[in-house]
Design a protein around this motif. Sequence first.
Motif, short mmCIF file in Angstrom:
data_model
loop_
_atom_site.label_atom_id
_atom_site.label_comp_id
_atom_site.label_asym_id
_atom_site.label_seq_id
_atom_site.Cartn_x
_atom_site.Cartn_y
_atom_site.Cartn_z
N ASN A 1 -5.81 2.17 4.76
CA ASN A 1 -7.17 2.89 4.26
C ASN A 1 -6.32 4.36 4.78
O ASN A 1 -5.76 4.89 5.44
CB ASN A 1 -7.78 2.56 4.97
N ALA A 2 -6.82 5.47 4.27
CA ALA A 2 -7.24 7.33 4.64
C ALA A 2 -7.01 7.16 5.85
O ALA A 2 -7.71 6.74 7.08
CB ALA A 2 -7.60 7.88 4.01
N GLU B 1 -6.66 -3.40 -4.40
CA GLU B 1 -5.50 -2.87 -5.28
C GLU B 1 -4.50 -1.98 -4.49
O GLU B 1 -3.34 -1.93 -5.49
CB GLU B 1 -6.36 -1.56 -6.21
N GLY B 2 -4.64 -1.94 -3.28
CA GLY B 2 -3.07 -0.56 -2.97
C GLY B 2 -2.83 0.53 -3.55
O GLY B 2 -4.14 0.88 -3.87
N ALA C 1 -2.49 4.17 3.42
CA ALA C 1 -1.71 3.85 3.74
C ALA C 1 -1.98 2.18 3.05
O ALA C 1 -3.67 1.81 3.21
CB ALA C 1 -1.45 3.12 5.40
N ASP C 2 -1.36 0.87 2.42
CA ASP C 2 -1.84 0.10 2.02
C ASP C 2 -2.33 -1.15 2.91
O ASP C 2 -2.31 -2.40 2.28
CB ASP C 2 -1.52 -0.64 0.53
N GLY C 3 -1.51 -0.89 4.28
CA GLY C 3 -1.56 -2.09 4.77
C GLY C 3 -0.28 -2.87 4.91
O GLY C 3 0.04 -3.78 5.60
N ALA D 1 1.34 6.12 11.46
CA ALA D 1 1.01 4.76 10.50
C ALA D 1 1.11 3.95 10.67
O ALA D 1 0.68 2.83 11.02
CB ALA D 1 0.59 6.13 9.29
N ARG D 2 2.62 3.72 10.61
CA ARG D 2 3.87 2.78 10.07
C ARG D 2 3.80 1.92 11.37
O ARG D 2 3.23 0.53 11.84
CB ARG D 2 5.39 2.74 9.45
#
Length: 587
Positions: free
Chosen positions: A269-270, A319-320, A214-216, A262-263
């Motif tokens: 992150n992982a 950096e996504g 996830a990129d946050g 996760a959302r």
Amino acid sequence: MEKVLVANRGEIAVRVLRACRELGLVAVAVYSDADRDALHVELADEAWHIGETAPAKSYLNVDGLVEVARRAKVDTVHPGYGFLAENAAFAQAVLDAGLRWVGPKPEAIAAMGDKVAARKVAEQAKAPLVPGSVEPLSGPEAAVAFGERHGYPLALKAAFGGGGRGMKVVGSAADVAAGLESARRESKAAFGRDEVYAERYLEAPRHIEAQILADGRGEVVFLGERDCSLQRRHQKLIEEAPAPGLPEEVRVALGKAACDIARAADYENAGTVEFLYEPGSQKFYFLEMNTRIQVEHPVTELTAGIDLVHAQLRVAAGEGIPASYDGLVSRGHAIEARINAEDPGARFVPVPGPITAWREPAGPGVRVDAGVRAGFTVPQAYDSLLAKLIVWGEDRDQARRRMLRALDEFEIEGVPTTIPFHRLAMHHPAFVAGEVSTVLVEQGMDLSSLQPAILDGAGQPTAKPPPRRLVIELEGKRFDVDLFPQEAVKVPERIRTPRSPKALELARAESGGPGKEVVKTPMQGTIVKVLVADGDTVKAGQTLVVLEAMKMENHVTAHQAGTVVGLEVTEGQTVPTGATIATIEAA
Ligand code: MV4
């Protein structure tokens, strides 16, 4: 991002240090007294001593690690797995020091570390859950009430635990009180908190977990699932990707549920979302979410064709998610075997000690992630994972055969390892057929062909005296002949079977005399609980003391009924292998 502190040891420290090096980052290692000569220290650009061998004095010391991060002038901290990887206070301390944390926000770590809160997040994400109590149990009465409503067996689980530590299965109301006390004690010792909750216990599920990134900022990708069913006493032994025989629509639904969770957790992150899966009903249930890189991440890397630790560092740098991660297709099959310093012929007892020889396999489709090398002494204080052997094949059977070939090439001397177990597993008909489950190792495999390692008088495995090697050529063909020395080998007590009345008499004399049983420690470790006192009457099989070694609790029991005399240990005491705990005098 320029300089990264790797707040860990062993193979995962090596793994992360290598990723840093590949990305042009300066990699900083930390080490305890026991790790002065460790591989991760040698491979780092810089290494800092952080304290004594005991984890609390080194790898678990939040202030000490933050202080070293400051003095080493790093800008980022990678926690690896275990130790402080899922400690929200450590993540917060790193952020408060103005550093980047390679992982999710402390709030997400805390939410997922609290298994009750995690269940609420999963509920909110509309993911399927095993029926269970939402709040921690107030006491045995609440657990009994839950059992009456949902039926037995029950799983009593540490609300702040994970990985099976602090989990107890109780079969009936009569066992609830003891199960709850044991779960609380194990949880308190391992995690410092003793809240416990209840779930309905599924009898023979598969453990399937989803790797997400996830990129946050709301973007979450599913990178494939792993089957981690092959375990013993909650210690995973073999993992693979993809999960064999998982129907495509289940895989898609499981991936979607993982991303939804996760959302809902505002994850970054992982991460890994664990599920229990029942092949019969094709139903899966959320178990827990692990907010770290996992031991078994390489099987996903090999099938997805990605580098998860690079991805972790990239996401942490802002950096996504790499654009190429969008349409990933899984290719082929990967299997990981955990190479532990344990004796699979003696109930997988952990055996620390010096590694006298170490040669890794290589060749097509073979990867070894090791944390040790020849000459290193495996400490008692840490877990027993020495290395991971990971293979990739075009299909599952090629991967399986490759694993067998690589296991044969792996040469380790000085400590017994799980390699003989892995050979047996790779040949097991259920494994060959892809019919794995969490009960296969404990209930479906005959391990009796695994011989205990040869132990010396003190119960330590002898570094087998290396045979003298003779090479002979007979009519042009080469033969390697190993000459073994002739001295008598001292046979360990647990495999000695007296054959004659005289031998039996001698054995009795040695064990304390007729009617007496001298109970000894099966391994070195720390006595965490003494459950009896001199003069107590005990039943055969009753636990006398709880011994913790290499992070596992072991119950040392009386083999005969009788009276406890000459109790020699106290709580908190460190004991070697073969130390006398007490004598049991037959009633
Ligand atoms: C369960 C279960 C059956 N029913 N929960 C063990 C480790 C921890 N993460 C959760 N575990 C289990 N929870 C219910 N309600 C069976 C296990 C379990 C297990 C789970 C995953 C992998 C291996 C396992 C081995 C035994 C039991």
